[in-house]
Motif scaffolding. Structure first.
Motif, PDB file in Angstrom:
ATOM      1  N   ILE A  39      34.982  26.868   5.171  1.00 27.33           N
ATOM      2  CA  ILE A  39      35.249  26.229   5.844  1.00 27.33           C
ATOM      3  C   ILE A  39      36.509  25.756   6.810  1.00 27.33           C
ATOM      4  O   ILE A  39      37.296  25.496   5.866  1.00 27.33           O
ATOM      5  CB  ILE A  39      34.146  24.669   5.388  1.00 27.33           C
ATOM      6  N   PHE A  40      36.618  26.226   7.923  1.00 25.46           N
ATOM      7  CA  PHE A  40      37.512  24.885   8.464  1.00 25.46           C
ATOM      8  C   PHE A  40      37.685  23.926   9.437  1.00 25.46           C
ATOM      9  O   PHE A  40      36.097  24.259   9.897  1.00 25.46           O
ATOM     10  CB  PHE A  40      38.487  26.666   9.371  1.00 25.46           C
ATOM     11  N   ILE A  41      38.362  22.930   9.391  1.00 21.67           N
ATOM     12  CA  ILE A  41      38.426  21.986  10.080  1.00 21.67           C
ATOM     13  C   ILE A  41      39.194  21.814  10.463  1.00 21.67           C
ATOM     14  O   ILE A  41      40.421  21.471  10.507  1.00 21.67           O
ATOM     15  CB  ILE A  41      37.889  20.866   8.855  1.00 21.67           C
ATOM     16  N   ASP A  42      38.985  21.580  12.168  1.00 22.23           N
ATOM     17  CA  ASP A  42      40.370  21.744  13.198  1.00 22.23           C
ATOM     18  C   ASP A  42      40.556  20.052  13.579  1.00 22.23           C
ATOM     19  O   ASP A  42      39.362  19.996  14.497  1.00 22.23           O
ATOM     20  CB  ASP A  42      40.026  22.751  14.267  1.00 22.23           C
ATOM     21  N   ASN A  43      41.570  19.851  13.793  1.00 24.23           N
ATOM     22  CA  ASN A  43      41.743  18.982  13.574  1.00 24.23           C
ATOM     23  C   ASN A  43      42.949  18.405  15.232  1.00 24.23           C
ATOM     24  O   ASN A  43      43.844  17.621  15.666  1.00 24.23           O
ATOM     25  CB  ASN A  43      42.885  18.040  12.535  1.00 24.23           C
ATOM     26  N   ALA A  44      41.293  19.029  16.283  1.00 22.46           N
ATOM     27  CA  ALA A  44      42.159  18.958  17.662  1.00 22.46           C
ATOM     28  C   ALA A  44      43.186  19.338  17.941  1.00 22.46           C
ATOM     29  O   ALA A  44      44.292  18.924  18.322  1.00 22.46           O
ATOM     30  CB  ALA A  44      41.960  17.041  18.189  1.00 22.46           C
ATOM     31  N   SER A  67      34.870  21.243  14.096  1.00 19.91           N
ATOM     32  CA  SER A  67      35.994  20.656  15.205  1.00 19.91           C
ATOM     33  C   SER A  67      36.259  19.142  15.554  1.00 19.91           C
ATOM     34  O   SER A  67      35.106  18.375  16.128  1.00 19.91           O
ATOM     35  CB  SER A  67      35.881  20.822  16.525  1.00 19.91           C
ATOM     36  N   ASN A  68      37.195  18.336  15.482  1.00 22.55           N
ATOM     37  CA  ASN A  68      37.245  17.068  15.682  1.00 22.55           C
ATOM     38  C   ASN A  68      37.246  16.177  17.100  1.00 22.55           C
ATOM     39  O   ASN A  68      37.777  17.486  17.683  1.00 22.55           O
ATOM     40  CB  ASN A  68      38.341  16.350  14.278  1.00 22.55           C
ATOM     41  N   ALA A  69      36.991  15.840  17.316  1.00 23.93           N
ATOM     42  CA  ALA A  69      37.148  15.192  18.976  1.00 23.93           C
ATOM     43  C   ALA A  69      38.689  14.494  19.045  1.00 23.93           C
ATOM     44  O   ALA A  69      39.035  14.805  20.156  1.00 23.93           O
ATOM     45  CB  ALA A  69      36.439  13.137  18.811  1.00 23.93           C
ATOM     46  N   ARG A  70      38.910  13.744  17.972  1.00 26.81           N
ATOM     47  CA  ARG A  70      40.789  14.228  18.087  1.00 26.81           C
ATOM     48  C   ARG A  70      41.635  14.560  16.876  1.00 26.81           C
ATOM     49  O   ARG A  70      40.918  14.369  15.974  1.00 26.81           O
ATOM     50  CB  ARG A  70      40.561  12.914  18.790  1.00 26.81           C
ATOM     51  N   ASN A  71      42.293  13.808  16.607  1.00 26.12           N
ATOM     52  CA  ASN A  71      44.054  14.371  15.497  1.00 26.12           C
ATOM     53  C   ASN A  71      43.278  12.644  14.492  1.00 26.12           C
ATOM     54  O   ASN A  71      43.604  11.957  14.886  1.00 26.12           O
ATOM     55  CB  ASN A  71      44.786  14.337  15.950  1.00 26.12           C
ATOM     56  N   LEU A 300      34.929   8.860   8.224  1.00 26.90           N
ATOM     57  CA  LEU A 300      36.286   9.668   7.933  1.00 26.90           C
ATOM     58  C   LEU A 300      36.787   9.707   8.925  1.00 26.90           C
ATOM     59  O   LEU A 300      37.963  10.614  10.050  1.00 26.90           O
ATOM     60  CB  LEU A 300      35.862  10.376   7.317  1.00 26.90           C
ATOM     61  N   VAL A 301      36.385  11.108  10.379  1.00 28.06           N
ATOM     62  CA  VAL A 301      36.027  11.516  11.968  1.00 28.06           C
ATOM     63  C   VAL A 301      35.221  11.323  12.605  1.00 28.06           C
ATOM     64  O   VAL A 301      33.816  11.481  11.877  1.00 28.06           O
ATOM     65  CB  VAL A 301      36.549  12.607  11.367  1.00 28.06           C
ATOM     66  N   ILE A 302      34.963  11.785  13.747  1.00 24.76           N
ATOM     67  CA  ILE A 302      34.028  11.991  14.303  1.00 24.76           C
ATOM     68  C   ILE A 302      34.061  13.784  15.626  1.00 24.76           C
ATOM     69  O   ILE A 302      35.160  13.920  15.512  1.00 24.76           O
ATOM     70  CB  ILE A 302      34.456  11.487  15.991  1.00 24.76           C
ATOM     71  N   GLU A 303      32.930  13.607  14.737  1.00 18.09           N
ATOM     72  CA  GLU A 303      33.302  15.601  15.694  1.00 18.09           C
ATOM     73  C   GLU A 303      33.147  15.798  16.663  1.00 18.09           C
ATOM     74  O   GLU A 303      31.768  15.052  17.183  1.00 18.09           O
ATOM     75  CB  GLU A 303      31.936  16.187  14.166  1.00 18.09           C
ATOM     76  N   LYS A 304      33.530  16.364  16.822  1.00 20.08           N
ATOM     77  CA  LYS A 304      33.147  16.800  18.185  1.00 20.08           C
ATOM     78  C   LYS A 304      31.922  17.976  18.478  1.00 20.08           C
ATOM     79  O   LYS A 304      31.073  18.657  19.157  1.00 20.08           O
ATOM     80  CB  LYS A 304      34.634  17.949  19.130  1.00 20.08           C
ATOM     81  N   GLU A 305      32.398  18.961  17.439  1.00 18.66           N
ATOM     82  CA  GLU A 305      30.891  20.354  17.310  1.00 18.66           C
ATOM     83  C   GLU A 305      31.596  20.950  16.007  1.00 18.66           C
ATOM     84  O   GLU A 305      32.008  20.900  15.194  1.00 18.66           O
ATOM     85  CB  GLU A 305      31.169  21.635  18.525  1.00 18.66           C
ATOM     86  N   ARG A 306      30.412  21.512  15.626  1.00 18.14           N
ATOM     87  CA  ARG A 306      30.354  21.994  14.311  1.00 18.14           C
ATOM     88  C   ARG A 306      29.424  23.882  14.919  1.00 18.14           C
ATOM     89  O   ARG A 306      28.694  23.960  15.761  1.00 18.14           O
ATOM     90  CB  ARG A 306      29.565  21.692  12.666  1.00 18.14           C
ATOM     91  N   ILE A 307      29.704  24.477  13.423  1.00 20.99           N
ATOM     92  CA  ILE A 307      29.589  25.886  14.333  1.00 20.99           C
ATOM     93  C   ILE A 307      28.878  26.429  12.659  1.00 20.99           C
ATOM     94  O   ILE A 307      30.019  26.747  11.397  1.00 20.99           O
ATOM     95  CB  ILE A 307      30.613  27.104  14.860  1.00 20.99           C
ATOM     96  N   ASN A 308      27.950  27.003  12.965  1.00 20.57           N
ATOM     97  CA  ASN A 308      27.115  28.386  11.179  1.00 20.57           C
ATOM     98  C   ASN A 308      26.875  27.249  10.526  1.00 20.57           C
ATOM     99  O   ASN A 308      26.195  27.543   9.439  1.00 20.57           O
ATOM    100  CB  ASN A 308      28.342  28.986  11.214  1.00 20.57           C
TER     101      ASN A 308
END
Length: 321
Positions: A39-44, A67-71, A300-308
């Motif tokens: 699991i990779f979580i990209d912080n914008a 993918s987070n909506a923002r940092n 904690l975060v707001i997701e922009k999208e998630r894959i797989n």
């Protein structure tokens, strides 16, 4: 077959994520007895990190991307990704290639022996000697003032059993000090020492503010000593002030004509007491700020999208667990 989750937080790591993925894949190509998800979580990220992750995820379904909506910062984002894992054990593995991938095997060996927590502990580092010394001094300080014993020189790199993750899901903390929570839970941990290599590519996103932020979070979450020091030092300085006042009074009475008060002691005393007051007002402010963050109860975060991922887990559902 047991499922192992590898969680990699990343921000502007376009030069590293491909190699991080390859290192983990090679490890599990050798470990045939496990299934794994990465699991990779990209912080914008502002570079092409997310684009590279999407390409990897398209070719390998073991790779999952959030993918987070923002940092959302280096404290909330990794913690959120841990809660999204579904493995029997979860390994937090940084995206800057400063965590040795070979230690994943060592973590799993100790986990199979029964340890719920296996931590990587830096005994040496190829980073700046000054920075390593400052970090070491901080860990020593926080262990002295903390109500629990925290693991020194651990950045979070380690393995956590599913049972630990389930406990973390029940802890409703919008701004968690992860390393402190692991110690607070109380399970015995096995510690494996390693030498931290230097960053190969890219520039660290950590700066003075982010390091200060996590340091103060560790102190305010696990110690009341600074608050009590304010009261103790206040009493001590009051007593000292009274004693000095009496000494000046006696000196003036005994040497009325020759002894002069002078302006310098008054000015020095004024600035000294003002600086002490400001310091402890700042300490109190840190605790109030921590309370304020808890009261807001933001996700904690707001997701922009998630894959797989098979299905999306809403932010509010994760926080309510």
């Amino acid at each position: 077959m047991k499922l192992i989750s590898i969680v990699t937080p990343c921000y502007n790591e376009e030069g590293n994520v491909e190699e991080v993925y390859q290192q983990v894949r090679r490890i599990f190509d050798e470990l045939k007895i496990y299934r794994y998800e990465h699991i990779f979580i990209d912080n914008a990220s502002k570079d092409n990190t997310l684009g590279i992750l999407k390409k990897i995820a398209k070719e390998d379904k073991n790779v999952k991307v959030i993918s987070n909506a923002r940092n959302f910062g280096h404290i909330r984002s990794p913690y959120y990704a841990l809660l999204q894992s579904s493995g029997d054990a979860v390994i937090l593995f940084a995206g800057d290639l400063q965590d040795p991938a070979y230690m994943i095997k060592e973590f799993l060996v100790k986990w199979e022996e029964g340890f719920k927590v296996v931590l990587g502990v830096k005994t040496k580092s190829e980073e700046s000697a000054l920075m390593f010394a400052i970090r070491k001094a901080f860990y020593n300080f926080i262990n002295r003032v903390s109500e629990i014993e925290l693991t020194k020189n651990n950045t979070g790199f380690g393995l956590y059993d599913r049972k630990i993750i389930e406990i973390l899901r029940e802890i409703d903390d919008p701004y968690p000090y992860f390393r402190g929570l692991i110690s607070d839970i109380g399970f015995e941990s096995y510690k494996i020492e390693y030498n931290q290599p230097t960053r190969k590519r890219g520039i660290t996103s950590n700066n003075f503010y982010t390091l200060y932020d996590i340091a103060m979070l560790g102190i305010t979450n696990h110690s009341k000593v600074p608050l009590r020091l304010a009261a103790i030092i206040g009493f001590a300085l009051s007593a000292l002030s009274l004693l000095i006042a009496l000494i000046y009074l006696l000196a003036k009475l005994l040497f009325w004509n020759s002894f002069t008060m002078g302006v310098a002691p008054v000015i020095i005393g004024l600035f000294f007491f003002s600086s002490v007051q400001l310091f402890f007002v700042g300490i109190i402010g840190e605790y109030i700020g921590s309370i304020h963050t808890q009261v807001l109860k933001r996700p904690l975060v707001i997701e922009k999208e998630r894959i797989n991922f098979e299905e999306r887990i809403p932010n509010e559902e994760v926080l309510s667990k």
